[in-house]
Each structure stands twice: as structure tokens, then as C-alpha cells.
Design a protein around this motif. Structure first.
Motif, PDB file in Angstrom:
ATOM      1  N   GLN A  33      22.337  43.138  47.020  1.00 55.07           N
ATOM      2  CA  GLN A  33      23.018  41.579  47.021  1.00 55.07           C
ATOM      3  C   GLN A  33      22.250  40.462  47.815  1.00 55.07           C
ATOM      4  O   GLN A  33      22.161  39.350  48.450  1.00 55.07           O
ATOM      5  CB  GLN A  33      24.245  41.522  48.568  1.00 55.07           C
ATOM      6  CG  GLN A  33      25.420  42.747  47.677  1.00 55.07           C
ATOM      7  CD  GLN A  33      26.299  42.581  46.863  1.00 55.07           C
ATOM      8  OE1 GLN A  33      26.940  40.998  46.673  1.00 55.07           O
ATOM      9  NE2 GLN A  33      26.724  42.584  46.073  1.00 55.07           N
ATOM     10  N   GLN A  34      21.190  40.558  47.026  1.00 56.01           N
ATOM     11  CA  GLN A  34      20.076  39.472  47.222  1.00 56.01           C
ATOM     12  C   GLN A  34      20.232  38.421  46.199  1.00 56.01           C
ATOM     13  O   GLN A  34      20.688  38.759  44.926  1.00 56.01           O
ATOM     14  CB  GLN A  34      18.687  40.195  47.245  1.00 56.01           C
ATOM     15  CG  GLN A  34      18.720  41.161  48.859  1.00 56.01           C
ATOM     16  CD  GLN A  34      18.860  40.404  50.189  1.00 56.01           C
ATOM     17  OE1 GLN A  34      18.299  39.553  50.644  1.00 56.01           O
ATOM     18  NE2 GLN A  34      19.830  41.174  50.684  1.00 56.01           N
ATOM     19  N   PRO A  35      19.665  37.357  47.100  1.00 53.60           N
ATOM     20  CA  PRO A  35      19.959  36.071  45.567  1.00 53.60           C
ATOM     21  C   PRO A  35      18.504  36.425  44.232  1.00 53.60           C
ATOM     22  O   PRO A  35      17.213  37.132  45.012  1.00 53.60           O
ATOM     23  CB  PRO A  35      19.277  34.694  46.510  1.00 53.60           C
ATOM     24  CG  PRO A  35      19.797  35.252  48.321  1.00 53.60           C
ATOM     25  CD  PRO A  35      19.073  36.741  47.629  1.00 53.60           C
ATOM     26  N   GLY A  36      18.405  35.865  42.952  1.00 50.95           N
ATOM     27  CA  GLY A  36      18.122  36.122  42.210  1.00 50.95           C
ATOM     28  C   GLY A  36      16.685  34.636  41.775  1.00 50.95           C
ATOM     29  O   GLY A  36      17.256  34.402  40.890  1.00 50.95           O
ATOM     30  N   TYR A  37      16.110  34.493  42.938  1.00 52.26           N
ATOM     31  CA  TYR A  37      15.524  34.014  43.324  1.00 52.26           C
ATOM     32  C   TYR A  37      14.577  33.734  41.700  1.00 52.26           C
ATOM     33  O   TYR A  37      14.033  34.302  41.639  1.00 52.26           O
ATOM     34  CB  TYR A  37      14.610  33.472  44.405  1.00 52.26           C
ATOM     35  CG  TYR A  37      15.556  32.897  45.716  1.00 52.26           C
ATOM     36  CD1 TYR A  37      15.998  32.256  45.615  1.00 52.26           C
ATOM     37  CD2 TYR A  37      15.444  34.172  46.616  1.00 52.26           C
ATOM     38  CE1 TYR A  37      17.106  32.180  46.807  1.00 52.26           C
ATOM     39  CE2 TYR A  37      16.122  33.517  47.582  1.00 52.26           C
ATOM     40  CZ  TYR A  37      17.181  32.533  48.159  1.00 52.26           C
ATOM     41  OH  TYR A  37      17.830  32.498  48.461  1.00 52.26           O
ATOM     42  N   ALA A  38      14.353  32.156  41.519  1.00 48.53           N
ATOM     43  CA  ALA A  38      13.593  32.190  39.507  1.00 48.53           C
ATOM     44  C   ALA A  38      11.561  31.708  40.273  1.00 48.53           C
ATOM     45  O   ALA A  38      10.841  32.122  40.013  1.00 48.53           O
ATOM     46  CB  ALA A  38      13.700  31.199  39.404  1.00 48.53           C
ATOM     47  N   ASP A  39      11.258  31.630  41.791  1.00 46.84           N
ATOM     48  CA  ASP A  39      10.151  30.134  41.877  1.00 46.84           C
ATOM     49  C   ASP A  39      10.197  31.452  43.187  1.00 46.84           C
ATOM     50  O   ASP A  39      10.383  31.094  44.602  1.00 46.84           O
ATOM     51  CB  ASP A  39      10.443  28.935  42.151  1.00 46.84           C
ATOM     52  CG  ASP A  39       8.622  28.814  42.637  1.00 46.84           C
ATOM     53  OD1 ASP A  39       7.868  29.546  42.574  1.00 46.84           O
ATOM     54  OD2 ASP A  39       8.928  27.029  42.210  1.00 46.84           O
ATOM     55  N   PRO A  40       9.422  32.188  43.464  1.00 43.89           N
ATOM     56  CA  PRO A  40       8.072  33.359  44.716  1.00 43.89           C
ATOM     57  C   PRO A  40       7.834  32.567  45.511  1.00 43.89           C
ATOM     58  O   PRO A  40       8.496  32.073  46.516  1.00 43.89           O
ATOM     59  CB  PRO A  40       7.755  34.099  43.596  1.00 43.89           C
ATOM     60  CG  PRO A  40       8.364  34.740  42.802  1.00 43.89           C
ATOM     61  CD  PRO A  40       8.612  33.101  41.968  1.00 43.89           C
ATOM     62  N   ALA A  41       6.918  31.090  45.357  1.00 42.38           N
ATOM     63  CA  ALA A  41       6.582  30.523  46.137  1.00 42.38           C
ATOM     64  C   ALA A  41       7.202  30.084  46.864  1.00 42.38           C
ATOM     65  O   ALA A  41       6.766  29.914  47.227  1.00 42.38           O
ATOM     66  CB  ALA A  41       5.490  29.966  44.873  1.00 42.38           C
ATOM     67  N   LYS A  42       7.913  29.620  46.411  1.00 43.21           N
ATOM     68  CA  LYS A  42       8.598  28.734  46.539  1.00 43.21           C
ATOM     69  C   LYS A  42       9.907  28.809  48.225  1.00 43.21           C
ATOM     70  O   LYS A  42      10.088  28.677  49.036  1.00 43.21           O
ATOM     71  CB  LYS A  42      10.261  27.262  45.817  1.00 43.21           C
ATOM     72  CG  LYS A  42      10.735  26.817  46.506  1.00 43.21           C
ATOM     73  CD  LYS A  42      10.572  24.900  46.870  1.00 43.21           C
ATOM     74  CE  LYS A  42      10.993  24.120  47.849  1.00 43.21           C
ATOM     75  NZ  LYS A  42      10.398  23.424  47.839  1.00 43.21           N
ATOM     76  N   VAL A  43      10.347  29.827  47.880  1.00 46.79           N
ATOM     77  CA  VAL A  43      10.728  30.799  48.661  1.00 46.79           C
ATOM     78  C   VAL A  43       9.745  31.757  49.824  1.00 46.79           C
ATOM     79  O   VAL A  43       9.841  31.246  51.195  1.00 46.79           O
ATOM     80  CB  VAL A  43      10.734  32.428  48.115  1.00 46.79           C
ATOM     81  CG1 VAL A  43      11.709  33.511  49.196  1.00 46.79           C
ATOM     82  CG2 VAL A  43      11.985  31.903  47.384  1.00 46.79           C
TER      83      VAL A  43
END
Length: 483
Positions: A33-43
Motif C-alpha cells: 500500500q505504498q505510493p508509486g513515486y516516479a522521482d526517488p531523488a525528490k522523495v
């Protein structure tokens, strides 16, 4: 919620030294149930920003709540936990926050006075911005987009831009939670929670919505008048009324998004132990309670009092394994099991779970969530819940504990202070055709203020019956003197 000594440590190095797993280690466990973020650096950038921000709650407050929950586990208090299904950024207004607090305080008055039981008041607020979903996508008219997972993750509008997970929203969660907590603290310590304002809580609701007092509202007014007479007697007898001016109030939410919860974990300056300072009480949901999963691994290192949702797939052995993993020291107040099994199944499934956990020697707090197991789609397409099903599950919860001689420790409900039409039934006899009138939730249907009060009176009746039949384990210390 008075200020306490803050937890201070924020760096990954300090957290690792305290035994907390890193985010990389947690993600290696395939968290659900985790978000699929497109930009790991932004995270990473957002997580770093969150680590530098002050804690939202203090470690000492979490310890105080754990002590209160230990009393619940011992059968000496009752938990009232309630609030929004999913908070929204737009909903962070003084009116909305005041309305939810007013409803919870009104319910707590009913339980405290009518059932003569101390009530631990926990809001489902200041952090409940992320929701697990049964599907990763939503399809409308042949168009599929990521499902709405709460304002912590994406927007509700059905557009590609809105539904794309955005890590910057986690900073929005922090700011919205801080604003909510700030106002809630002001309300509960500044006179709004004074028990002498009970009539105002009820009349404000009636005047605000232009509706007549419901059956539950009229009953509440009668109870308020009775309490006022008792208060007048206490004042005449020399009891200090200032003790009734404020209440203890705690925040809670499902700690779903690992980046947010990990980034807000701090090392307590007193004990050098990690606390998740995003909320006082945090819980693991039904969909993320895998014994070898990332959420259980994170939670077992945290010093907060923690909850675990137990749905209809739960076995007694599963509950025991979770308790052993999360609370190897058998600490009273550490574990709260929140059951959500559905009205039609709770009487069959709950007894063995309670029996085995109790036989293990553990003192856990048992809470009934009568909402999540009773959701259905109405004929007009609205997701709803029947108030009769909610009450039936609550009655099943009390029936099981009464039969086993264990303590039914609390209720966990999704509610609002507004006059919404999201759940059918209740004293106002809402039907499916009424849902269209004021259906305002972005996720699951909530009880309105009248339905919440009605539920409180029904719970008070069950607590009173149980207390009378449980003389070996009294809820209160008071005993009349006879000559």
C-alpha cells in the motif's frame, strides 16, 4: 494535551544507532500500500526536509497515553476513538475541527456520566491523510488512473495530473497536522472542553444546521441538565470546578506511508528510545499487518502505544504472533487490538482470538471498529453503511466479551461533526435516497453527529449492564458507604 519533554534526534545515523531499520531496509521487505513515486531523488529531498522539522507530538505525551491504555487493558477505563475516514487539506478549518471535537466530547460526556466509566479520548485526526485501497487503479468510462490514496499521496480529481503520487504532499500532511493539533490543543485547554459548556455543544449544532434536536439530541439535553445539577451540588460541597475545565486528548492515525512515519521518528532525549512523533497513537491496518512485513518491522522498534487492525481473516494464532513480535516484553498499554470483522461474523470469529490472547497472560486493550466490516454499495452507487449493522457489530463485540468475562475496552468510529447523509438508518431514519443530499466524504461513509450521539448512548447502556455484572472488576473506585 500539555507540552512535554520533546524527542530530539532526527538524523538517520541516530535512528540507526537506536536500532531503527533504515528506509532502504524497510523497502526491501516489499511494503504494501505504498505510493508509486516516479522521482526517488525528490522523495529523498522531502524526507530530509521532514527530518529537520519539529516533532508534532512529544514522547512524554505518548508515555502518558500508554499508561492510560494500560488502565483500559486492566478494565478500568474505556477508549473513545473517532474522526474522519480520510482527512483532507481543504478540511483543515476551525469549523471542521471544532465540529469533530464537539462530537467526540459530547459522546465522551455520555459515556463518562451514563456509564460511569473514565474515557480515554483519541481523535482520528492530525495525520489521517493516507488510505489503503483494494485496487491500485480506478477506471471511469474506460479511462484508468491511479486510485485516490488520500491527500498524503495524490488528489481526488480524476485527472492524470491530480492522481500522480506527489511526495511534496507529505510536507502538506505535516503542515495540516500541525495546524490541526495547534487548534485542538487550544480548544481542549482553553475552555471549549469545559464540561459546563455541554448545552452549548448541542445548541450550536442545532442552530448551525437549522434542524430540530434529534431523539439522541433531546436525550443528550436531558443528561446535560442532570449533570449540571450534579455539578452544582459538587460546587456547593466545595469541589474545585476548575478540574473540569480541560481534558486530555490524543491524536491518532494509520501510519501507512513509510517515508512520512520514518522521517518523523525522533530519539527521546530522556531515554534514547525512538518515538514516531507524527501522532500519539498509531496503528497498522488490516492490509499491512504481515508478520514479516515492513510496517510490523518498523512498529516493533517504536515506543508509541500501537494498534493493530484485526479483520475477518485473523486467527487467534495470528494475533498472538503479532503481539509477540510487537510486544515481546508483555508491557500493559503497548498493544491495542482493533477488531473489524463485520456484523455477521464477529460473534463467530472473535471469541477464539480473545480467549487465546487472554490465556497467554497478555493484557491488551480491545477496541471495536464497527465501520470497516460493514460497507456496501447502495443501489444508487453510493458507498454506505447501515447504522443497524454498525450497532449489531458493536453488540456482538460486547456479547463476546461479556460471555468471556473480558473487558470491552473501546470503540473506534469514523464520524464527523457535520449533518452529513453518508450512513443509512439511525433515529433520523436516513434511507439510500437521502445519500445524495449531503454526501461529502472522499473515501468511506461517516456517522453524522446525531448517529454518533445515538451510538454513544447505546454503548453506555452496554457498559452499564456489563459493569453491573462484573462486580469482581469494577470500573470505578467509588463505593457507597452503608451503616
Amino acid at each position: 494535551m500539555a507540552s512535554r519533554v520533546p524527542a530530539t534526534g532526527t538524523t538517520p545515523e541516530l535512528l540507526k544507532a537506536a536500532g531503527l531499520p533504515t528506509l532502504a531496509e524497510l523497502h526491501a521487505l516489499d511494503p504494501k500500500q505504498q505510493p508509486g513515486y516516479a522521482d526517488p531523488a525528490k522523495v529523498d529531498q522531502v524526507v530530509d526536509s521532514l527530518r529537520r522539522l519539529p516533532p508534532l507530538v512529544f514522547a512524554g505525551e505518548c508515555d502518558e497515553l500508554r499508561g492510560q491504555l494500560a488502565k483500559v487493558a486492566a478494565g478500568e477505563a474505556f477508549i473513545l476513538q473517532g474522526g474522519d475516514c480520510a482527512e483532507t487539506f481543504d478540511g483543515v478549518t476551525a469549523t471542521n475541527i471544532q465540529g469533530k471535537l464537539r462530537t467526540l466530547l459530547s459522546m465522551a460526556v455520555v459515556l463518562t456520566y451514563a456509564a460511569q466509566v473514565p474515557v480515554v479520548k483519541i481523535g482520528r485526526l492530525a495525520g489521517q491523510y493516507a488510505k489503503p485501497r483494494s485496487s491500485d487503479v480506478e477506471t471511469r468510462d474506460g479511462v484508468s488512473l491511479p486510485a485516490y490514496r488520500g491527500d498524503a499521496v495524490n488528489g481526488f480529481a480524476f485527472t492524470p495530473e491530480s492522481r500522480t503520487p506527489d511526495p511534496d504532499r507529505l510536507l502538506g500532511v505535516y503542515n495540516a497536522s500541525a495546524a490541526t493539533l495547534n487548534l485542538a490543543r487550544g480548544f481542549v485547554t482553553g475552555g471549549f472542553a469545559d464540561i459546563r459548556t455541554m448545552h452549548t455543544w448541542n445548541s450550536t449544532f442545532v442552530n448551525q444546521y437549522g434542524v430540530r434536536a434529534s431523539g439522541a439530541g433531546q436525550r443528550y439535553e436531558q443528561l446535560a441538565a442532570e449533570i449540571e445539577r450534579a455539578l452544582a451540588f459538587m460546587v456547593a460541597a466545595g469541589v474545585d470546578p476548575e478540574k473540569m475545565r480541560t481534558v486530555d486528548f490524543y491524536s491518532s492515525h494509520e501510519a501507512l506511508i513509510l517515508e512520512y512515519e520514518h522521517a518523523l521518528t525522533r530519539i527521546d532525549s530522556r531515554t534514547q528510545r525512538p518515538y514516531d512523533t507524527s501522532g500519539h497513537f498509531i496503528w497498522i491496518g488490516e492490509r499491512t499487518r504481515q508478520l514479516d512485513g515492513a510496517h510490523v518491522e518498523l512498529f516493533r522498534h517504536l515506543r508509541n502505544p500501537i494498534g493493530v487492525k484485526l479483520g475477518p481473516t485473523t486467527t487467534a494464532d495470528t494475533a498472538l504472533e503479532l503481539a509477540d513480535r510487537l510486544d515481546p516484553d508483555h508491557e500493559p498499554g503497548r498493544i491495542t487490538f482493533i477488531t473489524r470483522m463485520g456484523a455477521g461474523r464477529i460473534r463467530d470469529l472473535l471469541p477464539e482470538v480473545v480467549e487465546k490472547v487472554t490465556a497467554s497472560g497478555r493484557q491488551v486493550a480491545w477496541i471495536c471498529d464497527p465501520m470497516h466490516g460493514n460497507t456496501f454499495e447502495a443501489a444508487n452507487g453510493y458507498k454506505t453503511r447501515a447504522f443497524s449493522d454498525v450497532i449489531d457489530e458493536l453488540n456482538g463485540f460486547f456479547d463476546v466479551h461479556d460471555e468471556l468475562g473480558t473487558w470491552p475496552g473501546g470503540v473506534h468510529v469514523e464520524l464527523t461533526g457535520d449533518d452529513v447523509t453518508e450512513c443509512v438508518g439511525g433515529a433520523d431514519e436516513l434511507v439510500e435516497a437521502d445519500l445524495v443530499n449531503r454526501y461529502e466524504t472522499l473515501c468511506d461513509p461517516r456517522l453524522n453527529r446525531n448517529q454518533s450521539l445515538e451510538l454513544a448512548f447505546l454503548v453506555a447502556e452496554r457498559l452499564t449492564d456489563g459493569r453491573i455484572n462484573r462486580s469482581a472488576n469494577p470500573v470505578q473506585d467509588f463505593q457507597p458507604i452503608t451503616f
